[in-house]
Write an enzyme that holds these catalytic residues in place. Structure first.
Site, mmCIF file in Angstrom:
data_model
loop_
_atom_site.group_PDB
_atom_site.id
_atom_site.type_symbol
_atom_site.label_atom_id
_atom_site.label_comp_id
_atom_site.label_asym_id
_atom_site.label_seq_id
_atom_site.Cartn_x
_atom_site.Cartn_y
_atom_site.Cartn_z
ATOM 1 N N SER A 77 0.817 -1.215 0.000
ATOM 2 C CA SER A 77 0.000 0.000 0.000
ATOM 3 C C SER A 77 0.853 1.269 0.000
ATOM 4 O O SER A 77 1.983 1.287 0.493
ATOM 5 C CB SER A 77 -0.916 0.016 1.228
ATOM 6 O OG SER A 77 -1.792 -1.077 1.197
HETATM 7 N N1 SAH Z 1 -1.338 -4.617 3.946
HETATM 8 C C1 SAH Z 1 -0.501 -4.753 2.769
HETATM 9 C C2 SAH Z 1 -1.310 -4.568 1.500
HETATM 10 C C3 SAH Z 1 -1.409 -5.819 0.697
HETATM 11 S S1 SAH Z 1 -2.523 -5.699 -0.709
HETATM 12 C C4 SAH Z 1 0.625 -3.744 2.848
HETATM 13 O O1 SAH Z 1 0.920 -3.263 3.911
HETATM 14 O O2 SAH Z 1 1.252 -3.482 1.845
HETATM 15 C C5 SAH Z 1 -3.985 -6.435 -0.016
HETATM 16 C C6 SAH Z 1 -3.880 -7.889 0.341
HETATM 17 O O3 SAH Z 1 -5.181 -8.345 0.706
HETATM 18 C C7 SAH Z 1 -3.422 -8.826 -0.774
HETATM 19 O O4 SAH Z 1 -2.224 -9.447 -0.383
HETATM 20 C C8 SAH Z 1 -4.573 -9.831 -0.924
HETATM 21 O O5 SAH Z 1 -4.130 -11.149 -1.169
HETATM 22 C C9 SAH Z 1 -5.236 -9.722 0.434
HETATM 23 N N2 SAH Z 1 -6.634 -10.176 0.514
HETATM 24 C C10 SAH Z 1 -7.642 -9.978 -0.374
HETATM 25 N N3 SAH Z 1 -8.787 -10.561 0.067
HETATM 26 C C11 SAH Z 1 -8.480 -11.142 1.274
HETATM 27 C C12 SAH Z 1 -9.232 -11.908 2.219
HETATM 28 N N4 SAH Z 1 -10.526 -12.208 2.049
HETATM 29 N N5 SAH Z 1 -8.593 -12.329 3.333
HETATM 30 C C13 SAH Z 1 -7.281 -12.070 3.541
HETATM 31 N N6 SAH Z 1 -6.525 -11.357 2.681
HETATM 32 C C14 SAH Z 1 -7.114 -10.897 1.561
#
Ligand code: SAH
Length: 216
Positions: free
Chosen positions: A66
């Site tokens: 993010s």
């Molecule tokens: N928090 C991360 C952002 C990752 S992008 C950071 O600090 O950079 C968002 C993430 O949400 C992805 O890795 C995706 O696989 C995950 N995601 C999407 N749907 C989800 C669900 N139902 N349960 C858990 N993770 C999920």
């Protein structure tokens, strides 16, 4: 040599925090938490030189780490008016960047991720940072994490079409949930739970990867 890299990282991290301040992040606690986490540890080596730019970056498996401003903005919304964020649940840990920031503000962070290899990366990154107050779980976050709730704070890093009911029920009274909602058009939503019920405030337009059900 190593020390040189460390100093460059420290300087660019300080600049990143100054930019967050200019963009409107006011909470000193949040700014200090952002300054404490080395984002270059979480991005692929080829992108390390861009780690402190205020942009989302690819983290593999079609997901993104993010944007720092959004991380800071959402955590500021969680904190607002409270002394701390308390017991916290993050849905969508990716490789763990935001979880590490949350861990600067809470003794107890639980983070779930549905993609196994990303969760393994997150675990390795927490070991590198010696961040031992984050518990990572391979699970579908749409269901929350009932065995560990209720939570004072819940933050979601992927956008669903609506607000998962499990997350509402796992929010403690006085608790706050911040999440993106929508598909091609998305907004940030802040839910506050009081003894009387829930109130929703719709905020900024945002762009997140989709919240998907099931694990892989
Ligand atoms: N928090 C991360 C952002 C990752 S992008 C950071 O600090 O950079 C968002 C993430 O949400 C992805 O890795 C995706 O696989 C995950 N995601 C999407 N749907 C989800 C669900 N139902 N349960 C858990 N993770 C999920």
């Amino acid at each position: 040599m190593l020390q040189g890299i460390g100093m460059t990282s420290q300087r660019t991290r300080t600049r990143m925090v100054e930019r967050l301040r200019e963009k409107g992040i006011r909470s000193e606690a949040v700014l200090a938490a952002m300054a404490a986490v080395p984002r270059h540890v979480f991005v692929e080596e080829a992108l390390a030189s861009r780690a402190y730019e205020d942009t989302a970056l690819p983290l593999g498996m079609g997901q993104t780490i993010s944007q720092p401003y959004i991380v800071a903005r959402m955590i500021e919304l969680l904190l607002n008016g409270r002394p701390g964020i308390g017991k916290t649940l993050e849905i969508g840990a990716g490789c763990g960047y935001q979880a590490a920031v949350l861990a600067q503000l809470s003794k107890e962070v639980f983070a779930v991720e549905r993609i196994g290899p990303l969760l393994e990366k997150a675990k390795a990154n927490m070991r590198t940072l010696q961040q031992f107050n984050v518990r990572l779980k391979h699970a579908d976050g749409m269901l929350g994490l009932p065995e560990a709730g209720p939570f004072d704070s819940i933050i979601v890093a992927a956008a669903g079409l609506n607000i998962p009911p499990a997350l509402l029920s796992q929010l403690a009274p006085g608790g706050r949930l911040v999440l993106p909602v929508g598909a091609s058009e998305q907004y940030l939503s802040l839910i506050e739970r009081s003894p009387q019920g829930y109130t929703e405030t719709r905020l900024d337009a945002v762009r997140f990867v989709p919240l998907l059900s099931g694990i892989q």
